[in-house]
Design an enzyme around this catalytic site. Structure first.
Site, PDB file in Angstrom:
ATOM      1  N   HIS A  17     -69.141 -11.214 -22.832  1.00 22.47           N
ATOM      2  CA  HIS A  17     -67.678 -10.904 -22.561  1.00 22.47           C
ATOM      3  C   HIS A  17     -67.521 -10.818 -21.073  1.00 22.47           C
ATOM      4  O   HIS A  17     -66.296 -11.356 -20.514  1.00 22.47           O
ATOM      5  CB  HIS A  17     -67.294  -9.705 -23.142  1.00 22.47           C
ATOM      6  CG  HIS A  17     -67.369  -9.379 -24.494  1.00 22.47           C
ATOM      7  ND1 HIS A  17     -68.010  -8.287 -25.120  1.00 22.47           N
ATOM      8  CD2 HIS A  17     -66.827 -10.132 -25.361  1.00 22.47           C
ATOM      9  CE1 HIS A  17     -67.855  -8.383 -26.562  1.00 22.47           C
ATOM     10  NE2 HIS A  17     -67.147  -9.357 -26.665  1.00 22.47           N
ATOM     11  N   LYS A  41     -62.226  -1.830 -39.620  1.00 23.95           N
ATOM     12  CA  LYS A  41     -63.482  -2.200 -39.078  1.00 23.95           C
ATOM     13  C   LYS A  41     -64.050  -0.900 -38.767  1.00 23.95           C
ATOM     14  O   LYS A  41     -63.496  -0.299 -37.676  1.00 23.95           O
ATOM     15  CB  LYS A  41     -63.415  -3.026 -37.952  1.00 23.95           C
ATOM     16  CG  LYS A  41     -64.252  -4.286 -37.965  1.00 23.95           C
ATOM     17  CD  LYS A  41     -64.071  -5.351 -36.938  1.00 23.95           C
ATOM     18  CE  LYS A  41     -64.842  -6.190 -36.489  1.00 23.95           C
ATOM     19  NZ  LYS A  41     -64.653  -7.062 -35.580  1.00 23.95           N
ATOM     20  N   ARG A  90     -68.974 -19.301 -28.816  1.00 25.73           N
ATOM     21  CA  ARG A  90     -70.473 -19.327 -28.770  1.00 25.73           C
ATOM     22  C   ARG A  90     -71.054 -20.747 -29.743  1.00 25.73           C
ATOM     23  O   ARG A  90     -71.782 -21.199 -29.267  1.00 25.73           O
ATOM     24  CB  ARG A  90     -70.878 -18.174 -29.388  1.00 25.73           C
ATOM     25  CG  ARG A  90     -70.812 -17.137 -28.407  1.00 25.73           C
ATOM     26  CD  ARG A  90     -71.204 -15.662 -28.902  1.00 25.73           C
ATOM     27  NE  ARG A  90     -70.001 -15.384 -29.936  1.00 25.73           N
ATOM     28  CZ  ARG A  90     -69.714 -14.336 -30.357  1.00 25.73           C
ATOM     29  NH1 ARG A  90     -70.586 -13.380 -30.384  1.00 25.73           N
ATOM     30  NH2 ARG A  90     -68.609 -14.171 -31.170  1.00 25.73           N
ATOM     31  N   SER A 128     -71.641  -8.183 -29.770  1.00 24.10           N
ATOM     32  CA  SER A 128     -71.826  -7.033 -29.789  1.00 24.10           C
ATOM     33  C   SER A 128     -72.386  -6.156 -30.873  1.00 24.10           C
ATOM     34  O   SER A 128     -73.141  -5.324 -31.071  1.00 24.10           O
ATOM     35  CB  SER A 128     -69.891  -6.323 -29.942  1.00 24.10           C
ATOM     36  OG  SER A 128     -69.340  -6.725 -28.812  1.00 24.10           O
TER      37      SER A 128
END
Ligand code: ADP
Length: 161
Positions: A17, A41, A90, A128
């Site tokens: 990030h 979440k 990514r 993460s």
């Protein structure tokens, strides 16, 4: 004057990030890092803890502001005057998700554009969730997050288990 917003969960902010933040801050006059809280979440860090860590790791970047995103991203971007949404890619599965979101945000807002920055090679496998897993097994986080983030995570695990 270009204002951009880089939204995400940042639970926690990783070196991947941070790389996107640094690179986007060169492209925009002002970059807002927007922390999205997703009530569906389960998160490791509270939104306030994520805001605090992002402020700490971006404190030397003069044109970067950290804010909590309330409501829909497109509407929030318009409210703060951001013309551009920045997302990091990514791999092809990020691309598939991000491409859809970009189109929906454009449909909803009319004029907010999304730009994609390709992850730097050393961060392609970093997420993460990987950091949270390594933390759960007491693994070494040095390669993946900054010192302040590591300290906060370790302290939180020691305090709350
Ligand atoms: P989300 O909550 O949508 O999963 P994250 O908070 O994990 O998003 O990440 C925010 C943005 O940063 C997304 O665009 C994501 O693709 C990107 N990102 C996450 N990890 C990396 C990384 N290692 N390198 C580059 N971009 C990344």
């Amino acid at each position: 004057m270009l204002k951009a917003i880089y939204p995400g969960s940042f639970d926690p902010v990783t070196n991947g990030h941070l790389d996107i933040i640094k690179r986007a801050s060169v492209l925009a006059d002002t970059l807002i890092v927007g922390v999205c809280g997703n009530p569906n979440k389960k998160s490791l860090l509270s939104v306030d803890e994520r805001l605090e860590l992002l402020k700490e790791v971006t404190k030397d970047l003069r044109n970067v502001e950290v804010m909590r995103v309330d409501g829909m991203l497109g509407e929030f971007a318009k409210k703060v005057g951001a013309e551009v949404i920045v997302r990091g890619i990514r791999d092809i599965s990020d691309f598939a998700d991000e491409f859809q979101r970009a189109i929906i945000n454009k449909q909803l807002t009319g004029d907010v554009e999304t730009i994609f920055l390709a992850a730097s090679p050393e961060n392609i496998t970093l997420s993460s969730s990987a950091v949270r897993e390594i933390l759960a097994f007491n693994g070494n986080l040095d390669m993946f997050v900054s010192e302040a983030v590591k300290n906060k995570l370790v302290e939180k695990i020691e305090r709350e288990g």
